[in-house]
Design a protein around this motif. Structure first.
Motif, PDB file in Angstrom:
ATOM      1  N   TYR A 112       0.823  -1.214   0.000  1.00 26.89           N
ATOM      2  CA  TYR A 112       0.000   0.000   0.000  1.00 26.89           C
ATOM      3  C   TYR A 112       0.859   1.267   0.000  1.00 26.89           C
ATOM      4  O   TYR A 112       0.395   2.342  -0.371  1.00 26.89           O
ATOM      5  N   ARG A 162      -5.802  -0.807  -6.228  1.00 26.49           N
ATOM      6  CA  ARG A 162      -7.057  -1.431  -5.790  1.00 26.49           C
ATOM      7  C   ARG A 162      -7.614  -0.706  -4.568  1.00 26.49           C
ATOM      8  O   ARG A 162      -8.820  -0.470  -4.460  1.00 26.49           O
ATOM      9  N   CYS A 185     -12.150  -9.388   8.078  1.00 25.43           N
ATOM     10  CA  CYS A 185     -10.724  -9.527   7.729  1.00 25.43           C
ATOM     11  C   CYS A 185     -10.190  -8.158   7.318  1.00 25.43           C
ATOM     12  O   CYS A 185      -9.656  -7.963   6.224  1.00 25.43           O
ATOM     13  N   GLU A 209     -10.374  -8.502  12.634  1.00 26.79           N
ATOM     14  CA  GLU A 209      -9.116  -8.930  12.009  1.00 26.79           C
ATOM     15  C   GLU A 209      -8.380  -9.836  12.996  1.00 26.79           C
ATOM     16  O   GLU A 209      -8.354  -9.559  14.198  1.00 26.79           O
ATOM     17  N   LEU A 210      -7.752 -10.894  12.466  1.00 22.57           N
ATOM     18  CA  LEU A 210      -7.128 -11.898  13.322  1.00 22.57           C
ATOM     19  C   LEU A 210      -5.733 -11.512  13.818  1.00 22.57           C
ATOM     20  O   LEU A 210      -5.345 -11.862  14.934  1.00 22.57           O
ATOM     21  N   ASP A 256     -11.570 -13.937  14.948  1.00 18.50           N
ATOM     22  CA  ASP A 256     -11.851 -14.671  13.711  1.00 18.50           C
ATOM     23  C   ASP A 256     -13.092 -14.073  13.048  1.00 18.50           C
ATOM     24  O   ASP A 256     -14.216 -14.252  13.529  1.00 18.50           O
ATOM     25  N   ALA A 257     -12.864 -13.382  11.940  1.00 21.65           N
ATOM     26  CA  ALA A 257     -13.950 -12.653  11.268  1.00 21.65           C
ATOM     27  C   ALA A 257     -15.007 -13.569  10.677  1.00 21.65           C
ATOM     28  O   ALA A 257     -16.083 -13.111  10.287  1.00 21.65           O
ATOM     29  N   CYS A 286     -13.179  -7.389   1.769  1.00 18.27           N
ATOM     30  CA  CYS A 286     -12.041  -7.137   0.861  1.00 18.27           C
ATOM     31  C   CYS A 286     -10.852  -8.004   1.274  1.00 18.27           C
ATOM     32  O   CYS A 286     -10.482  -8.038   2.449  1.00 18.27           O
TER      33      CYS A 286
HETATM   34  C1  SAM Z   1      -5.625  -9.936   1.983  1.00 14.75           C
HETATM   35  S1  SAM Z   1      -5.587  -9.182   3.571  1.00 14.75           S
HETATM   36  C2  SAM Z   1      -6.868  -7.951   3.399  1.00 14.75           C
HETATM   37  C3  SAM Z   1      -6.838  -6.876   4.452  1.00 14.75           C
HETATM   38  C4  SAM Z   1      -7.853  -5.759   4.229  1.00 14.75           C
HETATM   39  N1  SAM Z   1      -9.206  -6.238   4.152  1.00 14.75           N
HETATM   40  C5  SAM Z   1      -7.502  -4.993   2.980  1.00 14.75           C
HETATM   41  O1  SAM Z   1      -8.111  -5.273   1.926  1.00 14.75           O
HETATM   42  O2  SAM Z   1      -6.627  -4.119   3.054  1.00 14.75           O
HETATM   43  C6  SAM Z   1      -6.387 -10.445   4.499  1.00 14.75           C
HETATM   44  C7  SAM Z   1      -6.435 -10.180   6.009  1.00 14.75           C
HETATM   45  O3  SAM Z   1      -7.227 -11.184   6.614  1.00 14.75           O
HETATM   46  C8  SAM Z   1      -6.674 -11.476   7.877  1.00 14.75           C
HETATM   47  N2  SAM Z   1      -7.219 -12.769   8.305  1.00 14.75           N
HETATM   48  C9  SAM Z   1      -6.870 -14.017   7.924  1.00 14.75           C
HETATM   49  N3  SAM Z   1      -7.688 -14.925   8.492  1.00 14.75           N
HETATM   50  C10 SAM Z   1      -8.574 -14.245   9.234  1.00 14.75           C
HETATM   51  C11 SAM Z   1      -9.674 -14.615  10.049  1.00 14.75           C
HETATM   52  N4  SAM Z   1     -10.044 -15.891  10.199  1.00 14.75           N
HETATM   53  N5  SAM Z   1     -10.355 -13.640  10.682  1.00 14.75           N
HETATM   54  C12 SAM Z   1      -9.977 -12.351  10.565  1.00 14.75           C
HETATM   55  N6  SAM Z   1      -8.967 -11.923   9.792  1.00 14.75           N
HETATM   56  C13 SAM Z   1      -8.263 -12.864   9.138  1.00 14.75           C
HETATM   57  C14 SAM Z   1      -5.194 -11.423   7.647  1.00 14.75           C
HETATM   58  O4  SAM Z   1      -4.487 -11.247   8.858  1.00 14.75           O
HETATM   59  C15 SAM Z   1      -5.093 -10.225   6.703  1.00 14.75           C
HETATM   60  O5  SAM Z   1      -4.890  -9.030   7.413  1.00 14.75           O
END
Ligand code: SAM
Length: 214
Positions: free
Chosen positions: A10, A20, A46, A72-73, A98-99, A117
Motif C-alpha cells: 500500500y 485497488r 478480515c 481482524e485476526l 476470527d472474522a 475485501c
Molecule cells: C488480503 S488481507 C486484506 C486486508 C484488508 N481487508 C484490505 O483489503 O486491506 C487479508 C487479512 O485477513 C486477515 N485474516 C486471515 N484470516 C482471518 C480470520 N479468520 N479472521 C480475521 N482476519 C483474518 C489477515 O491477517 C489479513 O490481514
C-alpha cells in the motif's frame, strides 16, 4: 503469508494493491454518500490495518454518523488500525478475532456497508458461495457489500456476481476486467434475515499462488 508485511504494498502508490485500495476507497465514499440521513453501521471482515475504511472516514461528511466494527485476526494489524482510529474516530471499534464467526457482528447487523475485501481469493469456492449466502444476514435493505477478488485464473468474478444476484443483491458496479484486480459493489434489495450466533462463514486458507490483490 505475513499479513502485516502484506500491507507494505500500500506504500507503493503504483502497485496493483495500492491502485485497488484507491478504487475500494472511492466505492466506500460513494456508498457512504448514498446512505440515508442518520446513523450508519459499517462492518469490515478480515479488515487488516483498516486503510480502506479509516482513510475515507477521517474527512468524510458522514463520519460522525458512522459506527464501525473492524474484525481482524492478526494483532499487529489490529494495533495499527486501533491506533489510527483512536486518533480521530471514536466510534470505530477494532476487534482482534476470527472474522468468520457470526458472533463478532452482534449488534452491528444488518449493516449499511459490509466490506469483504481480501477474502474471496483466500477461501475455497464453496466458502465464497457460503459467505455470500450470509450477506443477506449481514446487510440492511439498500445496504452495500464492497468485495474484492483477483482476476487470475480461474476468474471467479462472474461467478461471485451470480452468487450475489441469486441472494437478492443487485450489481451496482464491477471493476474493468483489465484493471489488474477485481472490485465489486452489490446492493441488497431483499429483507435482511436474522444472523444466528455460533455460525461460521468461511475458513481462511490463504492462497500461496495468488497475487497480492486476492
Ligand atoms: C488480503 S488481507 C486484506 C486486508 C484488508 N481487508 C484490505 O483489503 O486491506 C487479508 C487479512 O485477513 C486477515 N485474516 C486471515 N484470516 C482471518 C480470520 N479468520 N479472521 C480475521 N482476519 C483474518 C489477515 O491477517 C489479513 O490481514
Amino acid at each position: 503469508m505475513d499479513w502485516q508485511a502484506w500491507h507494505d504494498e500500500y506504500d507503493r502508490p503504483d502497485s496493483r494493491l495500492a491502485r485497488r485500495l484507491r478504487v475500494v476507497q472511492d466505492r466506500i465514499r460513494l456508498a457512504l454518500e448514498s446512505c440515508s440521513p442518520g446513523p450508519v453501521k459499517v462492518i469490515s471482515l478480515c479488515s487488516g490495518q483498516g486503510h480502506d475504511l479509516l482513510d475515507v472516514l477521517v474527512d468524510h461528511s458522514r463520519r460522525d454518523d458512522v459506527r464501525a466494527r473492524l474484525v481482524e485476526l492478526d494483532p499487529r494489524n489490529t494495533a495499527v488500525a486501533r491506533s489510527a482510529a483512536a486518533a480521530r474516530l471514536d466510534r470505530v471499534e477494532v476487534v482482534t478475532g476470527d472474522a468468520a464467526l457470526a458472533d463478532h457482528y452482534r449488534g452491528m447487523v444488518p449493516a449499511d456497508i459490509v466490506l469483504t475485501c481480501g477474502i474471496f481469493g483466500n477461501i475455497t469456492d464453496e466458502d465464497i458461495e457460503r459467505t455470500i449466502g450470509f450477506c443477506p444476514r449481514l446487510c440492511a435493505t439498500g445496504g452495500t457489500v464492497i468485495w474484492t477478488r483477483h482476476r487470475g485464473a480461474p476468474d471467479r468474478v462472474p461467478l461471485i456476481c451470480d452468487w450475489f444476484e441469486e441472494c437478492g443483491f443487485e450489481r451496482e458496479w464491477v471493476s474493468d476486467p483489465q484493471a489488474g484486480f477485481g472490485v465489486g459493489v452489490h446492493r441488497f434489495t431483499g429483507r435482511p434475515q436474522p444472523l444466528a450466533m455460533g455460525e461460521r462463514m468461511f475458513r481462511f486458507i490463504g492462497d500461496a499462488t495468488a497475487t497480492p490483490c486476492s
